[in-house]
Design a protein around this motif. Structure first.
Motif, mmCIF file in Angstrom:
data_model
loop_
_atom_site.group_PDB
_atom_site.id
_atom_site.type_symbol
_atom_site.label_atom_id
_atom_site.label_comp_id
_atom_site.label_asym_id
_atom_site.label_seq_id
_atom_site.Cartn_x
_atom_site.Cartn_y
_atom_site.Cartn_z
ATOM 1 N N ASN A 1 -9.531 -32.790 -13.771
ATOM 2 C CA ASN A 1 -10.932 -32.386 -13.957
ATOM 3 C C ASN A 1 -11.592 -33.322 -14.952
ATOM 4 O OD1 ASN A 1 -13.302 -30.922 -13.729
ATOM 5 N ND2 ASN A 1 -12.711 -29.420 -15.268
ATOM 6 N N GLU A 2 -11.596 -34.613 -14.623
ATOM 7 C CA GLU A 2 -12.167 -35.604 -15.512
ATOM 8 C C GLU A 2 -13.675 -35.703 -15.299
ATOM 9 O OE1 GLU A 2 -10.371 -36.628 -17.756
ATOM 10 O OE2 GLU A 2 -8.432 -36.042 -16.952
ATOM 11 N N PRO A 3 -14.393 -36.329 -16.254
ATOM 12 C CA PRO A 3 -15.839 -36.538 -16.077
ATOM 13 C C PRO A 3 -16.137 -37.308 -14.795
ATOM 14 C CG PRO A 3 -15.179 -37.008 -18.338
ATOM 15 C CD PRO A 3 -13.916 -36.795 -17.563
ATOM 16 N N LEU A 4 -17.333 -37.092 -14.260
ATOM 17 C CA LEU A 4 -17.689 -37.694 -12.975
ATOM 18 C C LEU A 4 -17.607 -39.216 -13.026
ATOM 19 C CD1 LEU A 4 -18.677 -37.344 -10.093
ATOM 20 C CD2 LEU A 4 -21.034 -37.286 -10.968
ATOM 21 N N ASP A 5 -18.045 -39.837 -14.134
ATOM 22 C CA ASP A 5 -18.002 -41.295 -14.233
ATOM 23 C C ASP A 5 -16.572 -41.806 -14.127
ATOM 24 O OD1 ASP A 5 -20.707 -41.351 -14.515
ATOM 25 O OD2 ASP A 5 -20.700 -41.527 -16.703
ATOM 26 N N ALA A 6 -15.656 -41.142 -14.820
ATOM 27 C CA ALA A 6 -14.256 -41.558 -14.768
ATOM 28 C C ALA A 6 -13.684 -41.340 -13.370
ATOM 29 C CB ALA A 6 -13.442 -40.787 -15.811
ATOM 30 N N SER A 7 -14.062 -40.237 -12.721
ATOM 31 C CA SER A 7 -13.564 -39.972 -11.365
ATOM 32 C C SER A 7 -14.064 -41.014 -10.381
ATOM 33 C CB SER A 7 -13.991 -38.571 -10.923
ATOM 34 O OG SER A 7 -13.391 -37.583 -11.737
ATOM 35 N N ARG A 8 -15.312 -41.421 -10.519
ATOM 36 C CA ARG A 8 -15.835 -42.446 -9.632
ATOM 37 C C ARG A 8 -15.091 -43.770 -9.808
ATOM 38 N NH1 ARG A 8 -22.269 -41.204 -10.645
ATOM 39 N NH2 ARG A 8 -22.500 -39.549 -9.067
ATOM 40 N N LEU A 9 -14.819 -44.125 -11.059
ATOM 41 C CA LEU A 9 -14.101 -45.370 -11.310
ATOM 42 C C LEU A 9 -12.675 -45.291 -10.779
ATOM 43 C CD1 LEU A 9 -14.118 -48.169 -12.495
ATOM 44 C CD2 LEU A 9 -13.656 -47.188 -14.761
ATOM 45 N N ALA A 10 -12.012 -44.165 -10.965
ATOM 46 C CA ALA A 10 -10.655 -43.998 -10.433
ATOM 47 C C ALA A 10 -10.666 -44.065 -8.905
ATOM 48 C CB ALA A 10 -10.073 -42.667 -10.911
ATOM 49 N N TYR A 11 -11.679 -43.463 -8.275
ATOM 50 C CA TYR A 11 -11.794 -43.495 -6.812
ATOM 51 C C TYR A 11 -11.961 -44.934 -6.318
ATOM 52 C CZ TYR A 11 -13.547 -42.331 -2.132
ATOM 53 O OH TYR A 11 -13.723 -42.246 -0.778
ATOM 54 N N ARG A 12 -12.814 -45.707 -7.008
ATOM 55 C CA ARG A 12 -13.000 -47.112 -6.629
ATOM 56 C C ARG A 12 -11.705 -47.891 -6.739
ATOM 57 N NH1 ARG A 12 -17.617 -49.663 -10.094
ATOM 58 N NH2 ARG A 12 -16.895 -51.491 -8.933
ATOM 59 N N LEU A 13 -10.931 -47.618 -7.783
ATOM 60 C CA LEU A 13 -9.665 -48.322 -7.973
ATOM 61 C C LEU A 13 -8.682 -47.994 -6.843
ATOM 62 C CD1 LEU A 13 -9.363 -47.820 -11.822
ATOM 63 C CD2 LEU A 13 -9.325 -50.044 -10.692
ATOM 64 N N VAL A 14 -8.571 -46.711 -6.492
ATOM 65 C CA VAL A 14 -7.662 -46.321 -5.411
ATOM 66 C C VAL A 14 -8.114 -46.953 -4.096
ATOM 67 C CG1 VAL A 14 -6.810 -44.378 -4.046
ATOM 68 C CG2 VAL A 14 -6.978 -44.174 -6.539
ATOM 69 N N ARG A 15 -9.409 -46.907 -3.841
ATOM 70 C CA ARG A 15 -9.934 -47.459 -2.593
ATOM 71 C C ARG A 15 -9.664 -48.959 -2.501
ATOM 72 N NH1 ARG A 15 -16.111 -46.826 -2.311
ATOM 73 N NH2 ARG A 15 -15.968 -48.602 -3.723
ATOM 74 N N GLU A 16 -9.940 -49.685 -3.576
ATOM 75 C CA GLU A 16 -9.723 -51.141 -3.558
ATOM 76 C C GLU A 16 -8.236 -51.468 -3.465
ATOM 77 O OE1 GLU A 16 -10.874 -55.000 -3.283
ATOM 78 O OE2 GLU A 16 -12.182 -53.228 -3.340
ATOM 79 N N GLY A 17 -7.400 -50.667 -4.153
ATOM 80 C CA GLY A 17 -5.965 -50.905 -4.083
ATOM 81 C C GLY A 17 -5.421 -50.720 -2.674
ATOM 82 N N LEU A 18 -5.823 -49.637 -2.003
ATOM 83 C CA LEU A 18 -5.354 -49.395 -0.635
ATOM 84 C C LEU A 18 -5.888 -50.446 0.340
ATOM 85 C CD1 LEU A 18 -5.578 -45.489 -0.418
ATOM 86 C CD2 LEU A 18 -3.523 -46.913 -0.609
ATOM 87 N N ARG A 19 -7.126 -50.880 0.139
ATOM 88 C CA ARG A 19 -7.662 -51.940 0.994
ATOM 89 C C ARG A 19 -6.814 -53.206 0.888
ATOM 90 N NH1 ARG A 19 -14.204 -51.733 -0.103
ATOM 91 N NH2 ARG A 19 -14.701 -50.085 1.396
ATOM 92 N N ASN A 20 -6.429 -53.565 -0.323
ATOM 93 C CA ASN A 20 -5.627 -54.777 -0.505
ATOM 94 C C ASN A 20 -4.231 -54.621 0.087
ATOM 95 O OD1 ASN A 20 -7.004 -57.015 -2.251
ATOM 96 N ND2 ASN A 20 -7.647 -55.082 -3.168
ATOM 97 N N VAL A 21 -3.699 -53.403 0.028
ATOM 98 C CA VAL A 21 -2.392 -53.167 0.658
ATOM 99 C C VAL A 21 -2.501 -53.401 2.165
ATOM 100 C CG1 VAL A 21 -0.651 -51.430 1.184
ATOM 101 C CG2 VAL A 21 -1.590 -51.578 -1.127
ATOM 102 N N VAL A 22 -3.545 -52.852 2.785
ATOM 103 C CA VAL A 22 -3.725 -52.999 4.233
ATOM 104 C C VAL A 22 -3.961 -54.458 4.606
ATOM 105 C CG1 VAL A 22 -5.208 -52.384 6.179
ATOM 106 C CG2 VAL A 22 -4.550 -50.632 4.513
ATOM 107 N N LYS A 23 -4.776 -55.172 3.822
ATOM 108 C CA LYS A 23 -5.162 -56.532 4.177
ATOM 109 C C LYS A 23 -4.073 -57.564 3.892
ATOM 110 C CE LYS A 23 -10.161 -55.985 3.488
ATOM 111 N NZ LYS A 23 -11.326 -56.451 2.691
ATOM 112 N N HIS A 24 -3.328 -57.385 2.791
ATOM 113 C CA HIS A 24 -2.496 -58.492 2.319
ATOM 114 C C HIS A 24 -1.000 -58.169 2.205
ATOM 115 C CE1 HIS A 24 -6.284 -60.423 1.255
ATOM 116 N NE2 HIS A 24 -6.608 -59.372 0.509
ATOM 117 N N ALA A 25 -0.647 -56.903 2.035
ATOM 118 C CA ALA A 25 0.726 -56.598 1.632
ATOM 119 C C ALA A 25 1.734 -56.639 2.780
ATOM 120 C CB ALA A 25 0.779 -55.226 0.952
ATOM 121 N N ARG A 26 1.275 -56.355 4.014
ATOM 122 C CA ARG A 26 2.216 -56.192 5.146
ATOM 123 C C ARG A 26 3.312 -55.187 4.771
ATOM 124 N NH1 ARG A 26 1.789 -61.904 5.313
ATOM 125 N NH2 ARG A 26 3.992 -62.207 4.831
#
Length: 476
Positions: free
Chosen positions: A349-374
């Protein structure tokens, strides 16, 4: 729509602002005290040195006067021959100098190192080896003065007196034969002069510095307030930028949903009707295939735009809505054949700003896994440790080079890294031994406080080390 004033941080001086100013003033006072102590020590050293040099000069002048005016004229061949009567007469001449305390001990040396006369009668007639400096005086009429070195053999009787001023004077006797006059003087006068010199210097130096510090204290307080105001303005601008970015993302998502997506979706629904109107003859087969492919492209583009809309303006991330939003990201990746495990701290139950930043990090991390990690597996972890939020995206893919550069083809990570730095956090991407990659991000749950900390972070090698040490202590 611009943010309302209620949405922005207050510009009034808060308790945090007052703590910052008090801290700055305390640091100023502490450094002032340290400077005062250093200055006091320097004054004591300088004053002592000045008094010592003055005492040595005075001792040298006194030794020259006694040697040339009192002692040397009474040294003749009888004294050099050790005649008791002549030695007694010389002693009567020198005794007043010893009685009035101007001299403590006296020795008269011949060139061969023999003591011609001394108030310490046991030394008269004895021969000692002379130092090169004393031997040099036999060829001049110069004088030297220094604090005594009582380690020599002829100074055994002098050691009970402690430190003395030692004077050597080159002169000639009544028959113009070279001799050296050696005298010892008490350091009591020198010590008294040192105290007087220090007492004369300290009030001027320390008082001047105190007056200067009292003068600049209002300036230091004003500067601290200006720094605090600038920091508050920076945080306000960052907060405003966040709000404007969120509102702009909401507007773009709304335009996509109500405009382009609706039009393309309607067009994709109309395409089958168009196909139904086409004849089923062989001549119309090409047209029917074109319509079919166009329909597929339209539907795929609609799905992509809807996914993009969610990325631009994610679903509700308040409190309990965060974990389902991350799970939705994982579900999209699973649809592409990747096994994803999600671990979000229970009761997140973190502040909305922190949750948005964490969401962006997860999204970008998963995108890079799909694109580059095989990779075939990936895991997502979002946790809270102390005042910090920890986000980790890990995979079992091909890994990365030790010299991997986030700036080459990974603009999303570069933007996130810079954002995290602005809020007092950090981002690292590294290879896992045995294969795979892990993205780790750490940032304060209170992003505004993190921005304040970043603004106050000192520069310089020592300051950066101290700041990093403080950060590690807070993390623990």
């Amino acid at each position: 729509m611009l943010p309302t004033r209620d949405e922005l941080p207050s510009e009034a001086e808060t308790s945090e602002d007052r703590r910052f100013i008090r801290s700055a003033v305390r640091r100023f006072a502490l450094w002032s005290v340290l400077v005062l102590l250093v200055l006091t020590g320097a004054c004591i050293l300088i004053g002592g040195r000045i008094a010592q040099e003055s005492a040595l000069q005075a001792a040298q002048m006194h030794g020259v006067t006694v040697a040339n005016s009192v002692a040397a004229p009474h040294v003749d061949e009888a004294v050099r021959a050790g005649d008791p009567a002549a030695l007694q007469r010389l002693g009567q001449v020198m005794q007043p100098q010893l009685d009035n305390g101007s001299l403590t001990h006296v020795k008269l040396w011949s060139r061969d190192g023999r003591v011609l006369w001394s108030d310490e009668k046991a030394l008269v007639g004895r021969t000692f080896s002379l130092s090169p400096e004393v031997d040099e005086l036999f060829r001049t009429q110069k004088a030297t003065a220094e604090l005594s070195d009582l380690t020599k053999a002829e100074n055994v009787e002098d050691r009970s007196h402690g430190e003395l001023l030692e004077v050597y004077v080159g002169t000639v006797d009544a028959n113009s034969n070279a001799l050296v006059f050696e005298a010892y003087l008490s350091t009591e006068r020198m010590r008294n002069d040192q105290q007087r010199t220090v007492l004369d210097i300290l009030p001027v130096a320390v008082g001047g510095l105190l007056l200067f510090q009292l003068t600049v204290l209002p300036l230091a307080l004003s500067l601290a307030r200006r720094v605090q105001h600038g920091e508050a303005e920076r945080v306000r601008i960052m907060r405003q930028a966040q709000l404007l970015s969120a509102q702009e993302s909401r507007r773009i998502a709304l335009d996509l949903h109500d405009g382009v997506i609706q039009d393309l979706a309607g067009l994709s629904y109309a395409m089958p009707a168009v196909m139904a109107q086409l004849p089923t003859t062989e001549e119309a087969a090409g047209a029917r295939e074109a319509v079919r492919r166009s329909t597929e492209i339209l539907r795929r583009d609609v799905a992509s735009l809807r996914s993009m809309m969610v990325d631009i303006y994610p679903p509700d991330l308040h409190g309990s809505g965060f974990a389902p939003a991350v799970e939705d990201l994982a579900h999209q990746v699973r649809a592409q054949g990747l096994d994803v495990e999600v671990r979000v701290r229970e009761g997140y139950n973190e502040p909305l700003d922190a949750s948005r930043l964490a969401y962006r990090l997860v999204r970008e991390g998963l995108r890079n896994v799909v694109k580059h990690a095989r990779a075939s597996r990936a895991s997502v972890s979002v946790d809270r440790k102390g005042r910090l939020v920890h986000v980790e995206v890990r995979d079992n893919g091909v890994g990365i080079s030790d010299r991997w550069d986030a700036g080459k083809g990974h603009l999303g990570l570069v933007l996130l890294r810079d954002t995290l730095h602005d809020f007092g956090g950090g981002l690292s991407v590294r290879a896992i031994p045995g294969g795979g990659t892990v993205l780790e991000a750490v940032f304060p749950a209170d992003l505004l406080e993190g921005a304040r900390t970043t603004a106050r972070r000192p520069r310089g090698v020592f300051a950066r080390w101290r700041s990093a040490r403080q950060d590690r202590r807070e993390d623990r």
